[in-house]
Write a protein that holds these residues in place. Sequence first.
Motif, PDB file in Angstrom:
ATOM      1  N   MET A   1       2.537   1.720  -3.363  1.00  0.00           N
ATOM      2  CA  MET A   1       1.596   2.212  -4.386  1.00  0.00           C
ATOM      3  C   MET A   1       1.246   3.675  -4.180  1.00  0.00           C
ATOM      4  O   MET A   1       1.230   4.462  -5.115  1.00  0.00           O
ATOM      5  CB  MET A   1       0.317   1.373  -4.373  1.00  0.00           C
ATOM      6  CG  MET A   1       0.475   0.101  -5.190  1.00  0.00           C
ATOM      7  SD  MET A   1      -0.990  -0.901  -5.135  1.00  0.00           S
ATOM      8  CE  MET A   1      -2.191   0.097  -5.972  1.00  0.00           C
ATOM      9  N   SER A   2       1.002   4.045  -2.911  1.00  0.00           N
ATOM     10  CA  SER A   2       0.588   5.447  -2.708  1.00  0.00           C
ATOM     11  C   SER A   2       1.773   6.390  -2.840  1.00  0.00           C
ATOM     12  O   SER A   2       1.599   7.563  -3.157  1.00  0.00           O
ATOM     13  CB  SER A   2      -0.131   5.625  -1.375  1.00  0.00           C
ATOM     14  OG  SER A   2       0.779   5.383  -0.349  1.00  0.00           O
TER      15      SER A   2
ATOM     16  N   GLU B   1       0.834  -1.205   0.000  1.00  0.00           N
ATOM     17  CA  GLU B   1       0.000   0.000   0.000  1.00  0.00           C
ATOM     18  C   GLU B   1       0.874   1.262   0.000  1.00  0.00           C
ATOM     19  O   GLU B   1       0.643   2.186  -0.776  1.00  0.00           O
ATOM     20  CB  GLU B   1      -0.854  -0.022   1.257  1.00  0.00           C
ATOM     21  CG  GLU B   1      -2.130   0.777   1.130  1.00  0.00           C
ATOM     22  CD  GLU B   1      -2.897   0.709   2.432  1.00  0.00           C
ATOM     23  OE1 GLU B   1      -3.251  -0.412   2.850  1.00  0.00           O
ATOM     24  OE2 GLU B   1      -3.094   1.783   3.028  1.00  0.00           O
TER      25      GLU B   1
ATOM     26  N   ASN C   1      -3.965   3.953  -7.361  1.00  0.00           N
ATOM     27  CA  ASN C   1      -3.209   4.689  -6.336  1.00  0.00           C
ATOM     28  C   ASN C   1      -3.506   6.189  -6.439  1.00  0.00           C
ATOM     29  O   ASN C   1      -4.251   6.626  -7.323  1.00  0.00           O
ATOM     30  CB  ASN C   1      -1.706   4.390  -6.441  1.00  0.00           C
ATOM     31  CG  ASN C   1      -1.102   4.932  -7.715  1.00  0.00           C
ATOM     32  OD1 ASN C   1      -1.814   5.393  -8.597  1.00  0.00           O
ATOM     33  ND2 ASN C   1       0.207   4.890  -7.812  1.00  0.00           N
TER      34      ASN C   1
END
Length: 422
Positions: free
Chosen positions: A89-90, A86, A109
């Motif tokens: 991706m962000s 996560e 994202n």
Amino acid sequence: MPNRQIVLPASALVLLAVCTVLIAIFLLVPSFASRAIFAALVLIGVAFLIRYALLARIDYNEHQIESRADRNESAPESFELSKLLEATMSGMREGLLVVNRDMRVVASNNAAYRLFNPTPRRLESQRLTELTRNPAIYSAFLDALKGIERSGVKVETHGPERLVFDLRVVPLASTNGSGAEGALGVFFDITRIERLESVRQEFLSNVSHELRTPLTAILAFVETLETGAMEDQESNQRFLSIIRKNASRMHGLIDDILELTAIEGGNVQLRSAPIELHALVNEVVSSLATKAFANGIIITNSVAPEAVVHADARRLEQMLTNLIENGIKFNREKGQVTIRSESGARDKILVEDTGEGIPAQHLERLFERFYRVDRARSREMGGTGLGLAIVKHLALLHGGEVTVTSDLGKGSTFVIHLPHSG
Ligand code: ADP
């Protein structure tokens, strides 16, 4: 801590027993040669043992990793896999979009969110067609669902800011091998690269054009001289002086290009120190006195005698020379150029002229390389169109900037802003 017990195979245990017996014999055997043979045998045995131990440890570690993966567990000392994914991706600058077989978004994202900039809904579960009407994006994802990988798809957005992306879409294979389950698209932002490329191309074409004009003139006059004008004393002097003028224009242009490249490339080191501005302005004014006199321009140094600025003296002189010279060139007959300074949060050096002024629509682009209000006039006066770009980059290098205001028919004021010397 996990149990790191090492399990030795039976053969290793047998070997260990044999080694122990051998050591015992070694201690009992009297001759040196026999002892050496025994010692060698023992060494070989130990080497085998170490090897077994290492292999057993590797097996053990692999087993631990596999069983953790089976239980979907993470190692206690590492990050949780889902959190790591996560965060990756962000944190990515590239937009990431995953669609399923129905072309609905199943993962995305932040960068993708910014790219599609939809109403504040989440991207997830929206159809790709709801996000974008761009046929290039749609067909790239469609191809990927058919199992065809697509890369180098150029995507442009036309929002408040024009952005350019290089899209790559890959199929996501299903676990049972029945074609693509979905498609993953990565949007690489190439806006900056594109902009730099177009600036580079524009610069190259400008340079070629600027060089071609004087070169053509030189070739033409040399040819004229070669085909007979040499005999004509009066015209050959005139032609030679035209050739000289054009050659020195090329020379000036190349000097300015090299200078600008060095400044922009960070190859100019500033040696900043407190400078008595009044004296420096006097030096610049003296160096331009002949030019000013030829144009009937009066230059006034109105800088206060106690004014001090913090800058690189040579570079500040270069900036002022460019601005005052322009004030002379683009002035009216018997006009004036005045240099003043103001101290404040930032120190300001103002160069004011009483010339024809600059139409408002040109002001924004005036500091761009090769930008001129009147190209023919600038060339005629031996200008390269790079002077203001050099001033701008030198001011930036000082941590300051250069600005301009102009009143049509009345004149222009160029201001160098420098960080206050304190
Ligand atoms: P150059 O003077 O070699 O043409 P510059 O980069 O110094 O190139 O200036 C760019 C253009 O800006 C000039 O061609 C001219 O059109 C305009 N300009 C610069 N200074 C002045 C000024 N003081 N008054 C009017 N126009 C100016």
